[in-house]
Scaffold this motif. Structure first.
Motif, PDB file in Angstrom:
ATOM      1  N   PRO A   1       0.801  -1.221   0.000  1.00 26.21           N
ATOM      2  CA  PRO A   1       0.000   0.000   0.000  1.00 26.21           C
ATOM      3  C   PRO A   1       0.840   1.279   0.000  1.00 26.21           C
ATOM      4  N   ASP A   2       2.044   1.229   0.587  1.00 24.29           N
ATOM      5  CA  ASP A   2       2.848   2.443   0.642  1.00 24.29           C
ATOM      6  C   ASP A   2       3.810   2.581  -0.538  1.00 24.29           C
ATOM      7  N   ALA A   3       3.728   1.666  -1.523  1.00 25.33           N
ATOM      8  CA  ALA A   3       4.585   1.773  -2.706  1.00 25.33           C
ATOM      9  C   ALA A   3       4.236   3.062  -3.443  1.00 25.33           C
ATOM     10  N   GLY A   4       5.223   3.834  -3.815  1.00 27.89           N
ATOM     11  CA  GLY A   4       5.018   5.063  -4.568  1.00 27.89           C
ATOM     12  C   GLY A   4       4.721   6.279  -3.707  1.00 27.89           C
ATOM     13  N   LEU A   5       4.734   6.148  -2.414  1.00 25.17           N
ATOM     14  CA  LEU A   5       4.505   7.305  -1.554  1.00 25.17           C
ATOM     15  C   LEU A   5       5.734   8.201  -1.547  1.00 25.17           C
ATOM     16  N   THR A   6       5.503   9.473  -1.338  1.00 20.69           N
ATOM     17  CA  THR A   6       6.641  10.381  -1.203  1.00 20.69           C
ATOM     18  C   THR A   6       7.324  10.081   0.121  1.00 20.69           C
ATOM     19  N   GLY A   7       8.512  10.635   0.308  1.00 23.82           N
ATOM     20  CA  GLY A   7       9.247  10.411   1.545  1.00 23.82           C
ATOM     21  C   GLY A   7       8.459  10.851   2.766  1.00 23.82           C
ATOM     22  N   ARG A   8       7.775  11.971   2.662  1.00 20.48           N
ATOM     23  CA  ARG A   8       6.986  12.485   3.795  1.00 20.48           C
ATOM     24  C   ARG A   8       5.796  11.569   4.099  1.00 20.48           C
ATOM     25  N   GLU A   9       5.099  11.110   3.052  1.00 28.68           N
ATOM     26  CA  GLU A   9       3.963  10.206   3.257  1.00 28.68           C
ATOM     27  C   GLU A   9       4.421   8.878   3.846  1.00 28.68           C
ATOM     28  N   ALA A  10       5.546   8.380   3.353  1.00 33.94           N
ATOM     29  CA  ALA A  10       6.075   7.112   3.862  1.00 33.94           C
ATOM     30  C   ALA A  10       6.458   7.248   5.334  1.00 33.94           C
ATOM     31  N   GLU A  11       7.059   8.377   5.702  1.00 35.74           N
ATOM     32  CA  GLU A  11       7.431   8.607   7.100  1.00 35.74           C
ATOM     33  C   GLU A  11       6.191   8.700   7.977  1.00 35.74           C
ATOM     34  N   SER A  12       5.150   9.358   7.480  1.00 37.52           N
ATOM     35  CA  SER A  12       3.898   9.467   8.239  1.00 37.52           C
ATOM     36  C   SER A  12       3.288   8.083   8.468  1.00 37.52           C
ATOM     37  N   ARG A  13       3.298   7.252   7.437  1.00 35.69           N
ATOM     38  CA  ARG A  13       2.790   5.877   7.582  1.00 35.69           C
ATOM     39  C   ARG A  13       3.626   5.094   8.584  1.00 35.69           C
ATOM     40  N   ARG A  14       4.926   5.309   8.554  1.00 37.35           N
ATOM     41  CA  ARG A  14       5.833   4.617   9.477  1.00 37.35           C
ATOM     42  C   ARG A  14       5.523   5.002  10.923  1.00 37.35           C
ATOM     43  N   VAL A  15       5.281   6.284  11.156  1.00 38.51           N
ATOM     44  CA  VAL A  15       4.942   6.750  12.499  1.00 38.51           C
ATOM     45  C   VAL A  15       3.581   6.197  12.917  1.00 38.51           C
ATOM     46  N   ASP A  16       2.614   6.218  12.000  1.00 42.22           N
ATOM     47  CA  ASP A  16       1.290   5.660  12.321  1.00 42.22           C
ATOM     48  C   ASP A  16       1.394   4.194  12.719  1.00 42.22           C
ATOM     49  N   LYS A  17       2.204   3.444  11.995  1.00 42.47           N
ATOM     50  CA  LYS A  17       2.387   2.025  12.312  1.00 42.47           C
ATOM     51  C   LYS A  17       3.076   1.863  13.670  1.00 42.47           C
ATOM     52  N   ALA A  18       4.065   2.715  13.942  1.00 41.72           N
ATOM     53  CA  ALA A  18       4.765   2.653  15.220  1.00 41.72           C
ATOM     54  C   ALA A  18       3.828   2.983  16.377  1.00 41.72           C
ATOM     55  N   LEU A  19       2.898   3.913  16.168  1.00 33.26           N
ATOM     56  CA  LEU A  19       1.927   4.256  17.214  1.00 33.26           C
ATOM     57  C   LEU A  19       1.141   3.030  17.661  1.00 33.26           C
ATOM     58  N   LEU A  20       0.844   2.140  16.718  1.00 36.08           N
ATOM     59  CA  LEU A  20       0.093   0.927  17.058  1.00 36.08           C
ATOM     60  C   LEU A  20       0.894  -0.004  17.957  1.00 36.08           C
ATOM     61  N   GLY A  21       2.221   0.163  18.003  1.00 31.86           N
ATOM     62  CA  GLY A  21       3.059  -0.664  18.854  1.00 31.86           C
ATOM     63  C   GLY A  21       3.129  -0.172  20.293  1.00 31.86           C
ATOM     64  N   LEU A  22       2.544   0.990  20.571  1.00 32.14           N
ATOM     65  CA  LEU A  22       2.566   1.534  21.930  1.00 32.14           C
ATOM     66  C   LEU A  22       1.471   0.899  22.787  1.00 32.14           C
ATOM     67  N   ALA A  23       1.665   0.969  24.084  1.00 37.07           N
ATOM     68  CA  ALA A  23       0.610   0.570  25.010  1.00 37.07           C
ATOM     69  C   ALA A  23      -0.596   1.473  24.730  1.00 37.07           C
TER      70      ALA A  23
END
Length: 198
Positions: free
Chosen positions: A124-146
């Motif tokens: 799903p994140d193929a072709g995203l700009t660097g900023r969009e990819a970073e935002s997705r990465r942070v969103d995914k990391a948020l799910l790893g928090l308590a």
């Protein structure tokens, strides 16, 4: 944490003795005015949808949660009393509780059969700009928090609430909120940097 189906609309908290900016609108919704409800949806939809999206990382589920939030607003607006509870605090709590209900259901549902083969479609994140990819990465990391750390970070950093407002939504003290934020930021940094060492 109060049940999302029967949230308290009359619970007083520290920041609630001021006039509520949503007061007149809520009265209109309570009176059954469809125009007031349309205005409420237009005013609150972006924030509630952003909150649910960050909590669930699933746009379809987030839309369902927000729809249920507005249904509860429509049904329960008559129970809200200005000066006793901030309406926005209550509405955010309803949205968060509904998100937790969805997250609990996810844990309870087991996949009946594993997929037969790996999906070969592009990610799903193929072709995203660097900023969009970073935002997705942070969103995914948020799910790893308590869950409570994630909730605190989302309310303060993504919903732009003050510490006092976020603490009221979470029904905790400001000190407890700040502790959750500190632990959440440290955990988020470890997830993002891949640093698992203590």
């Amino acid at each position: 944490m109060p049940c999302a189906a029967h949230p308290s609309l009359t619970r007083a908290s520290d920041d609630d003795m001021i006039e509520d900016p949503d007061g007149e609108l809520v009265k209109g919704v309570a009176a059954g005015d469809p125009a007031a409800m349309r205005t409420m949806v237009a005013r609150k939809l972006p924030r509630f949808l952003a909150l649910a999206n960050r909590m669930l990382a699933d746009p379809a589920e987030a839309e369902d949660v927000v729809q249920e939030t507005f249904l509860r607003i429509w049904k329960h607006a008559g129970g809200w009393r200005q000066g006793r509870a901030r309406f926005d605090t209550w509405a955010h709590r309803v949205t968060i509780n509904l998100c937790y209900d969805r997250l609990r259901k996810r844990r309870d549902v087991l996949m009946a059969e594993p997929p037969e083969q790996m999906d070969q479609a592009p990610l799903p994140d193929a072709g995203l700009t660097g900023r969009e990819a970073e935002s997705r990465r942070v969103d995914k990391a948020l799910l790893g928090l308590a869950p409570r750390q994630r909730e605190a970070i989302i309310l303060v950093y993504y919903q732009d609430m003050s510490n006092q407002e976020a603490a009221n939504v979470m029904q905790i003290s400001v000190d407890a909120l700040e502790s959750l934020l500190a632990r959440g930021r440290r955990a988020l940094q470890k997830i993002l940097t891949g640093d698992d060492d203590e």
